[in-house]
Design a protein around this motif. Structure first.
Motif, PDB file in Angstrom:
ATOM      1  N   UNK A  54     -19.041  27.256 -22.390  1.00  0.00           N
ATOM      2  CA  UNK A  54     -18.629  27.095 -20.997  1.00  0.00           C
ATOM      3  C   UNK A  54     -17.595  28.102 -20.521  1.00  0.00           C
ATOM      4  N   UNK A  55     -17.059  28.930 -21.425  1.00  0.00           N
ATOM      5  CA  UNK A  55     -15.932  29.790 -21.066  1.00  0.00           C
ATOM      6  C   UNK A  55     -16.026  31.124 -21.787  1.00  0.00           C
ATOM      7  N   UNK A  56     -15.659  32.204 -21.091  1.00  0.00           N
ATOM      8  CA  UNK A  56     -15.555  33.524 -21.691  1.00  0.00           C
ATOM      9  C   UNK A  56     -14.181  34.101 -21.332  1.00  0.00           C
ATOM     10  N   UNK A  57     -13.460  34.578 -22.348  1.00  0.00           N
ATOM     11  CA  UNK A  57     -12.173  35.240 -22.157  1.00  0.00           C
ATOM     12  C   UNK A  57     -12.379  36.751 -22.313  1.00  0.00           C
ATOM     13  N   UNK A  58     -11.763  37.524 -21.432  1.00  0.00           N
ATOM     14  CA  UNK A  58     -11.973  38.961 -21.394  1.00  0.00           C
ATOM     15  C   UNK A  58     -10.640  39.703 -21.338  1.00  0.00           C
ATOM     16  N   UNK A  59     -10.630  40.922 -21.901  1.00  0.00           N
ATOM     17  CA  UNK A  59      -9.504  41.826 -21.710  1.00  0.00           C
ATOM     18  C   UNK A  59     -10.035  43.229 -21.439  1.00  0.00           C
ATOM     19  N   UNK A  64     -13.963  43.532 -22.367  1.00  0.00           N
ATOM     20  CA  UNK A  64     -14.189  43.157 -23.757  1.00  0.00           C
ATOM     21  C   UNK A  64     -14.036  41.647 -23.951  1.00  0.00           C
ATOM     22  N   UNK A  65     -14.978  41.031 -24.636  1.00  0.00           N
ATOM     23  CA  UNK A  65     -14.919  39.598 -24.927  1.00  0.00           C
ATOM     24  C   UNK A  65     -13.926  39.357 -26.064  1.00  0.00           C
ATOM     25  N   UNK A  66     -12.984  38.444 -25.840  1.00  0.00           N
ATOM     26  CA  UNK A  66     -12.032  38.076 -26.892  1.00  0.00           C
ATOM     27  C   UNK A  66     -12.275  36.665 -27.424  1.00  0.00           C
ATOM     28  N   UNK A  82      -8.867  37.961 -17.811  1.00  0.00           N
ATOM     29  CA  UNK A  82      -9.820  37.239 -16.965  1.00  0.00           C
ATOM     30  C   UNK A  82     -10.470  36.137 -17.781  1.00  0.00           C
ATOM     31  N   UNK A  83     -10.607  34.976 -17.151  1.00  0.00           N
ATOM     32  CA  UNK A  83     -11.321  33.848 -17.742  1.00  0.00           C
ATOM     33  C   UNK A  83     -12.494  33.528 -16.828  1.00  0.00           C
ATOM     34  N   UNK A  84     -13.684  33.519 -17.375  1.00  0.00           N
ATOM     35  CA  UNK A  84     -14.878  33.089 -16.650  1.00  0.00           C
ATOM     36  C   UNK A  84     -15.225  31.686 -17.116  1.00  0.00           C
ATOM     37  N   UNK A  85     -15.298  30.745 -16.184  1.00  0.00           N
ATOM     38  CA  UNK A  85     -15.546  29.354 -16.556  1.00  0.00           C
ATOM     39  C   UNK A  85     -16.751  28.811 -15.793  1.00  0.00           C
ATOM     40  N   UNK A  86     -17.716  28.289 -16.526  1.00  0.00           N
ATOM     41  CA  UNK A  86     -18.902  27.709 -15.906  1.00  0.00           C
ATOM     42  C   UNK A  86     -18.511  26.534 -15.016  1.00  0.00           C
ATOM     43  N   UNK A  87     -19.085  26.487 -13.816  1.00  0.00           N
ATOM     44  CA  UNK A  87     -18.748  25.427 -12.867  1.00  0.00           C
ATOM     45  C   UNK A  87     -19.929  25.219 -11.929  1.00  0.00           C
TER      46      UNK A  87
END
Length: 326
Positions: free
Chosen positions: A48-53, A41-43, A63-68
């Motif tokens: 540039x960043x997506x936080x998930x639970x 689930x997106x919180x 989980x943190x997804x970070x563009x790189x």
């Protein structure tokens, strides 16, 4: 080497693993994979960043997804009991001449950033923003229906030393694989929260992240995910399984994203909260320790992993060979 006795009065109180930050090269692809397919689930998200639970979690993210520009692992996160434990942790890492810094991370407040002796970036916190519960909002369940983050598994160039260091912090060994020829530990599973593991170490070139695991309700959820992935363009991302581990007794599936980050989908392990629980020893040559039933692990499972930001890789000098699928 023998497994050290557990430290039942650690210098600071770690509650459990908490979160991982993955650097990804295509944020849109990763969102479709982790959110639309796996069901996290997106919180919060921005350019540039997506936080998930996961579905049972009240903390802001696991989980943190970070563009790189390049794929890597930014940090492994752990929750401690109190703010005082953060201060005690800072003193403990300082006494071992390991780096640390205080920071304010989004949605987390005060965070202690540090590294273990092999350069793995770690962070500890006491308070993360709390979100309303969603575990009974069944309309949100999709994909594999992930309930919570369960553990990390790392490649380590010296598992015995890793067990000693993390044991000093209060992680307790539940199961381990011994190389009978050298007397050394080939792999070990260590916990804080009362499951089989919060963190595990596997012999190999390290430090690298082998996988992050999510707990799901039943084996049928894993079968459903396999049906979904195989018919929506993700067949090549299925690496190993399904099957059941001898170690942990878990029903498992391993999948890898576009950047090679590996996720284990996991259920059916057991409770380990008794302080006097003796570790279970497995011989490296026992084929059922790795796979109680199911196909042996492919070579990629033993050789490929995600690098940590700022860590220098070292080869293991333990050359024992596990069972590898042809």
């Amino acid at each position: 080497m023998p497994i050290p006795a557990p430290n039942l009065n650690p210098p600071f109180n770690i509650v459990r693993l908490s979160h991982v930050e993955l650097k990804v090269t295509d944020l849109a692809w990763s969102r479709a994979y982790y959110v639309d397919t796996l069901g996290l689930q997106v919180t919060h998200e921005d350019a540039s960043t997506i936080y998930l639970r996961a579905m049972e979690e009240r903390g802001h993210h696991c989980m943190i997804l970070r563009q790189s520009a390049e794929a890597s692992v930014g940090v492994l996160g752990f929750k401690v009991w109190s703010e005082d434990d953060l201060d005690r942790a800072a003193h403990w890492f300082t006494a071992r001449s390991l780096p640390f810094a205080w920071s304010e991370r989004p949605f987390m407040g005060r965070v202690l950033a540090t590294r273990d002796p092999w350069g793995v970036p770690l962070e500890f916190y006491a308070r993360m923003d709390r979100l309303p519960p969603i575990h009974q909002q069944y309309r949100l369940y999709r994909g594999v229906k992930p309930l919570r983050i369960d553990h990390f598994n790392l490649f380590s160039s010296n598992v015995d030393r890793a067990v000693e260091f993390y044991g000093d912090m209060g992680f307790r060994v539940t199961e381990y694989t011994a190389d009978e020829e050298t007397g050394r530990t080939w792999a070990a599973w260590m916990h804080r929260k009362g499951g089989v593991h919060d963190i595990a170490f596997t012999n190999g070139t390290g430090p690298r992240l082998h996988h992050t695991a999510f707990w799901v309700p039943t084996p049928l959820n894993i079968i459903d995910l396999l049906d979904l992935m195989s018919t929506t363009g993700y067949l090549a991302n299925i690496e190993r399984g399904p099957g059941r581990h001898g170690i942990s007794n878990a029903f498992f599936l391993y999948i890898r994203d576009k950047d090679g980050h590996r996720t284990e989908i996991y259920c059916s392990d057991y409770q380990t909260c008794d302080p006097d629980l003796e570790p279970i020893r497995w011989d490296l040559k026992d084929p059922q320790r790795q796979t109680l039933w199911g196909a042996p692990a492919p070579r990629s499972w033993f050789e490929l992993g995600s690098v940590f930001d700022g860590a220098t890789l070292a080869d293991s000098d333990l050359k024992a060979t596990p069972i590898i699928a042809p």
